[in-house]
Enzyme design. Structure first.
Site, PDB file in Angstrom:
ATOM      1  N   GLY A 214       0.661  -1.311  -0.012  1.00  0.00           N
ATOM      2  CA  GLY A 214      -0.002   0.147   0.047  1.00  0.00           C
ATOM      3  C   GLY A 214       0.647   1.235   0.131  1.00  0.00           C
ATOM      4  O   GLY A 214       1.987   1.163   0.179  1.00  0.00           O
ATOM      5  N   PRO A 215       0.269   2.486  -0.559  1.00  0.00           N
ATOM      6  CA  PRO A 215       1.063   3.603  -0.334  1.00  0.00           C
ATOM      7  C   PRO A 215       1.631   3.924   0.890  1.00  0.00           C
ATOM      8  O   PRO A 215       1.268   3.479   2.084  1.00  0.00           O
ATOM      9  CB  PRO A 215      -0.053   4.809  -0.764  1.00  0.00           C
ATOM     10  CG  PRO A 215      -1.337   4.019  -0.789  1.00  0.00           C
ATOM     11  CD  PRO A 215      -1.174   2.546  -0.594  1.00  0.00           C
TER      12      PRO A 215
ATOM     13  N   GLY B 140      -0.615   2.683   7.140  1.00  0.00           N
ATOM     14  CA  GLY B 140      -0.727   1.909   8.534  1.00  0.00           C
ATOM     15  C   GLY B 140      -0.315   0.499   8.291  1.00  0.00           C
ATOM     16  O   GLY B 140      -0.434  -0.190   9.134  1.00  0.00           O
ATOM     17  N   LYS B 141       0.796   0.417   7.376  1.00  0.00           N
ATOM     18  CA  LYS B 141       1.191  -1.009   7.128  1.00  0.00           C
ATOM     19  C   LYS B 141       2.209  -1.464   8.458  1.00  0.00           C
ATOM     20  O   LYS B 141       1.857  -2.574   8.831  1.00  0.00           O
ATOM     21  CB  LYS B 141       2.117  -0.973   5.920  1.00  0.00           C
ATOM     22  CG  LYS B 141       1.553  -0.765   4.655  1.00  0.00           C
ATOM     23  CD  LYS B 141       2.111  -0.963   3.571  1.00  0.00           C
ATOM     24  CE  LYS B 141       3.237   0.037   3.388  1.00  0.00           C
ATOM     25  NZ  LYS B 141       2.690   1.427   3.468  1.00  0.00           N
TER      26      LYS B 141
ATOM     27  N   GLU C 166     -16.229   6.548 -13.252  1.00  0.00           N
ATOM     28  CA  GLU C 166     -16.627   4.852 -12.747  1.00  0.00           C
ATOM     29  C   GLU C 166     -18.047   4.805 -12.880  1.00  0.00           C
ATOM     30  O   GLU C 166     -18.288   3.418 -13.308  1.00  0.00           O
ATOM     31  CB  GLU C 166     -16.077   5.022 -11.276  1.00  0.00           C
ATOM     32  CG  GLU C 166     -14.408   5.356 -11.050  1.00  0.00           C
ATOM     33  CD  GLU C 166     -13.804   4.265 -11.810  1.00  0.00           C
ATOM     34  OE1 GLU C 166     -14.098   3.265 -12.044  1.00  0.00           O
ATOM     35  OE2 GLU C 166     -12.619   4.778 -12.103  1.00  0.00           O
TER      36      GLU C 166
HETATM   37  P1  ADP Z   1       3.289   2.800   6.597  1.00  0.00           P
HETATM   38  O1  ADP Z   1       4.171   1.553   7.288  1.00  0.00           O
HETATM   39  O2  ADP Z   1       2.023   2.205   5.713  1.00  0.00           O
HETATM   40  O3  ADP Z   1       4.062   3.864   5.844  1.00  0.00           O
HETATM   41  P2  ADP Z   1       2.718   3.599   9.314  1.00  0.00           P
HETATM   42  O4  ADP Z   1       1.982   2.212   9.861  1.00  0.00           O
HETATM   43  O5  ADP Z   1       4.483   3.853   9.500  1.00  0.00           O
HETATM   44  O6  ADP Z   1       2.570   3.762   7.761  1.00  0.00           O
HETATM   45  O7  ADP Z   1       1.812   4.547   9.600  1.00  0.00           O
HETATM   46  C1  ADP Z   1       2.286   5.774  10.228  1.00  0.00           C
HETATM   47  C2  ADP Z   1       1.305   6.571  11.092  1.00  0.00           C
HETATM   48  O8  ADP Z   1       0.232   6.825  10.699  1.00  0.00           O
HETATM   49  C3  ADP Z   1       1.049   5.349  12.305  1.00  0.00           C
HETATM   50  O9  ADP Z   1       1.897   5.270  13.222  1.00  0.00           O
HETATM   51  C4  ADP Z   1      -0.307   5.930  12.771  1.00  0.00           C
HETATM   52  O10 ADP Z   1      -0.247   6.794  13.754  1.00  0.00           O
HETATM   53  C5  ADP Z   1      -0.991   6.653  11.421  1.00  0.00           C
HETATM   54  N1  ADP Z   1      -1.718   5.763  10.974  1.00  0.00           N
HETATM   55  C6  ADP Z   1      -1.862   5.468   9.594  1.00  0.00           C
HETATM   56  N2  ADP Z   1      -2.764   4.593   9.388  1.00  0.00           N
HETATM   57  C7  ADP Z   1      -3.546   4.231  10.169  1.00  0.00           C
HETATM   58  C8  ADP Z   1      -4.712   3.652  10.394  1.00  0.00           C
HETATM   59  N3  ADP Z   1      -5.355   2.852   9.625  1.00  0.00           N
HETATM   60  N4  ADP Z   1      -5.402   3.838  11.855  1.00  0.00           N
HETATM   61  C9  ADP Z   1      -4.795   4.673  12.767  1.00  0.00           C
HETATM   62  N5  ADP Z   1      -3.596   5.282  12.307  1.00  0.00           N
HETATM   63  C10 ADP Z   1      -3.076   5.152  11.083  1.00  0.00           C
HETATM   64 ZN    ZN Z   2     -11.831   3.660 -16.370  1.00  0.00          ZN
END
Ligand code: ADP
Ligand code: ZN
Ligand code: MG
Length: 607
Positions: A205-206, A210-211, A428
């Site tokens: 994912g981008p 939250g990965k 869409e």
């Molecule tokens: P990624 O690893 O996808 O780049 P992160 O997991 O490091 O993203 O997310 C960074 C921060 O953004 C997290 O620590 C959290 O505070 C916030 N965040 C991102 N996605 C979510 C979500 N779905 N729910 C709650 N907080 C989120």
């Molecule tokens: Zn299209």
């Protein structure tokens, strides 16, 4: 991470000190230690008179006069220094019967000769010690000599403490990962049936969706240790270090099983290995190979689950995605309206919010923002409230924060302007409407105008109700019409074209081409094969098997087919213009619309 900070003095400084020390030693100290004691001419004469002088010699390289004496039974060497004129001396010597011109062996003092070989060794040892230490500092970890020791951090669940409840939205991802949590909770249930858990899951994912958070939440939910290492930690390492680290990481993990190994930013090590010889990123390749070996080396029933995250899945080496490795892909997409509101709520729990603050309004204003950006908005709002000496965050603070944060992102084009969102919504709905009005097309499952990882601005997910093995000519044609439906809606409503249809165009063309050249679905060529497809496993490129003239005719046939499908789509949309508008504005408002909602609106009587 402080293990990796650059040492205060670069290595070159140690080298310089080392060389300088040897140089100074040779220049200054050595001559002092080995120097022959100098004496005066008078002293020489008195020694000569006493009959102690045995040999006199002129030194060849320094041109000093040296003489050897025997005093009290001991041999000594003295120097007279250089002499302007040696004739007087020569005459004296001739009379005394002293040997002149014989070679006096240079006899440096005992101390000098010992030091002359001992000192360089000492300096060398010291120097290498310093060098070694600074090297160790670079390689991470003060635990000396353990070159390959991984510095993988060990998080125990109590420390991460992150639960699925902390991750808002992303229900689909949570559902997919829930199975892994369940497996880690009671592996016996799976073992009994003989079901093997997938070894690894790849979170795709981008950035900022939250990965990393999800991976920690899996560990938190399953209550198992969490080993994490980031792909970027492997960069800038010595050859062999990365591989050693991977080996060590997996060894530790197996000792602590059941547990989760999380490899963040796996694309940094897992990039496609291109055969093109001289690129020479041996280190990365070795690390990747080691990772593959380790993943193959243990069976998942040991309870080690590997999670990895990337925002560039297309650049990953195919070997990583083979069955038995990261065969499960968990998409972590940007949140839709509901998801955004939920994320804002999660982060608003940590701050004081005024009762009149409306997070729904903030969610509405932040289409296309990621979870990390939303978390940032809440924090900015809190800072703004403090700056204005408020007791709680008001709606004004939130609005202000949206503006500061989004202004920052609009440069990156992450947040879609209203006008474009409208176009995407119509596009869409255009696809979906054309699909739904043609009896043979599968109904839509879900439509969203939240940008996807793939780069598409919107997305219409069709479900085939039964597995299509056979496709009739009509079905194929209708499919092409559906592909053109998006562009048709844009034409009809806005009177212009946008670049948003590029993928549709590609797919429509591919299908039309197949119909004409391979599937025998055109009047003109009947059942003639005009193209053959190479081995599916080797990429499946089609190659022409007809003359140039025929190829030109094929092109014309393909164009005619697409044109007529496009006309059909336009006709359908014109007929259903009212529904098109209704559905588009609904989608615009909600950002995501399910198949049922879609059909409900479509089948409801016109207002
Ligand atoms: P990624 O690893 O996808 O780049 P992160 O997991 O490091 O993203 O997310 C960074 C921060 O953004 C997290 O620590 C959290 O505070 C916030 N965040 C991102 N996605 C979510 C979500 N779905 N729910 C709650 N907080 C989120
Ligand atoms: Zn299209
Ligand atoms: Mg991350």
């Amino acid at each position: 991470m402080d293990q990796y900070k650059t040492p205060k003095r670069p290595l070159i400084v140690y080298f310089a000190i080392f060389i300088l020390a040897i140089f100074l030693f040779n220049m200054l100290l050595m001559p002092l230690l080995t120097r022959t004691p100098e004496t005066t001419y008078d002293d020489f004469l008195s020694k000569l008179e006493a009959g102690q002088v045995k040999v006199v010699q002129m030194s060849r390289d320094t041109e000093e006069i040296l003489f050897q004496t025997e005093e009290d039974g001991k041999t000594r060497i003295y120097s007279l220094g250089q002499m302007e004129d040696g004739t007087a001396l020569t005459q004296r010597l001739e009379g005394s019967g002293v040997k002149f011109g014989a070679v006096i062996p240079q006899q440096p003092s005992m101390l000098g000769s010992i030091l002359s070989w001992l000192l360089p060794i000492v300096v060398m040892l010291l120097g290498s010690q310093l060098l070694f230490r600074s090297l160790q500092k670079r390689m991470g970890g003060p635990n000396s000599m353990q070159f390959g020791k991984s510095s993988a951090k060990v998080y125990v669940s109590a420390q991460t403490g992150i639960r699925f409840a902390d991750v808002a939205g992303e229900d689909e991802a949570k559902e997919a990962l829930g199975e892994i949590v369940d497996f880690l909770h009671n592996p016996d249930k799976y073992k009994e049936i003989g079901a093997a858990m997938p070894k690894g899951a790849l979170l795709v994912g981008p950035p900022g969706t939250g990965k990393t958070l999800l991976a920690k939440a899996v560990a938190g939910e399953a209550d198992v240790p969490f080993f994490s290492i980031s792909g970027s930690e492997f960069v800038e390492m010595f050859v062999g270090m990365g591989a050693a680290r991977v080996r060590d990481l997996f060894k530790q993990a197996q000792e602590k099983a059941p547990c989760i190994v999380f490899i963040d930013e796996i694309d940094t090590i897992g990039k496609k290995r291109d055969g093109g010889g001289m690129t020479g990123n041996d280190e990365r390749e070795q690390t990747l190979n080691q990772l593959l070996t380790e993943m193959d080396g243990f069976s998942s029933d040991k309870g080690v689950v590997i999670l990895a995250a990337t925002n560039r899945p297309e650049s990953l080496d195919p070997a990583l995605l083979r069955p038995g490795r990261f065969d499960r892909r968990v998409p972590v997409e940007l949140p839709d309206l509901q998801g955004r509101e939920a994320i804002l709520r999660v982060h608003a729990r940590k701050v004081k919010l005024a009762p009149e603050a409306d997070l729904h309004a903030t969610a509405l204003a932040t289409a296309g923002a990621s979870g990390a950006e939303l978390a940032n908005i809440i924090n900015e709002a809190a800072l703004h409230a403090v700056r204005l000496e408020r007791k709680a965050i008001s709606q004004a603070d939130l609005d202000e924060a949206v503006e500061t944060v989004i202004a920052g992102y609009q440069r990156k084009g992450a947040v879609i302007p209203e006008k474009q969102k409208r176009i995407v919504a119509y596009h869409e709905i255009g696809h979906a409407l054309v699909a739904a009005r043609q009896s043979d097309s599968a109904p839509v499952h879900k439509i969203t105008i939240v940008p996807r990882t793939s780069g598409a601005l919107g997305y219409t997910m069709q479900v085939e109700q039964e597995e299509t093995v056979l496709m009739s000519r009509e079905e194929a044609f209708n499919k092409i019409a559906t592909f053109t439906g998006g562009r048709s809606a844009e034409e009809l409503v806005f009177g212009t074209y946008t670049s948003g249809a590029s993928n549709d165009i590609e797919q429509a063309t591919k299908l039309a081409r197949a119909m004409v050249a391979r599937l025998g679905m055109s009047e003109r060529f009947d059942m003639t094969a005009l193209e053959t497809v190479g081995s599916k496993y080797l990429g499946g490129d089609a190659s022409l098997t007809c003359s140039e003239q025929t190829a030109a005719q094929v092109d014309q046939e393909v164009i005619a087919l697409i044109k007529s499908a496009h006309r059909k789509a336009l006709g359908i949309l014109e007929e259903n213009r009212a529904k098109l508008d209704e559905l588009a504005s609904f989608l615009l408002e909600r950002e995501t619309i399910t198949g049922e909602e879609f059909m409900e609106i479509l089948n409801s009587p016109a207002q």
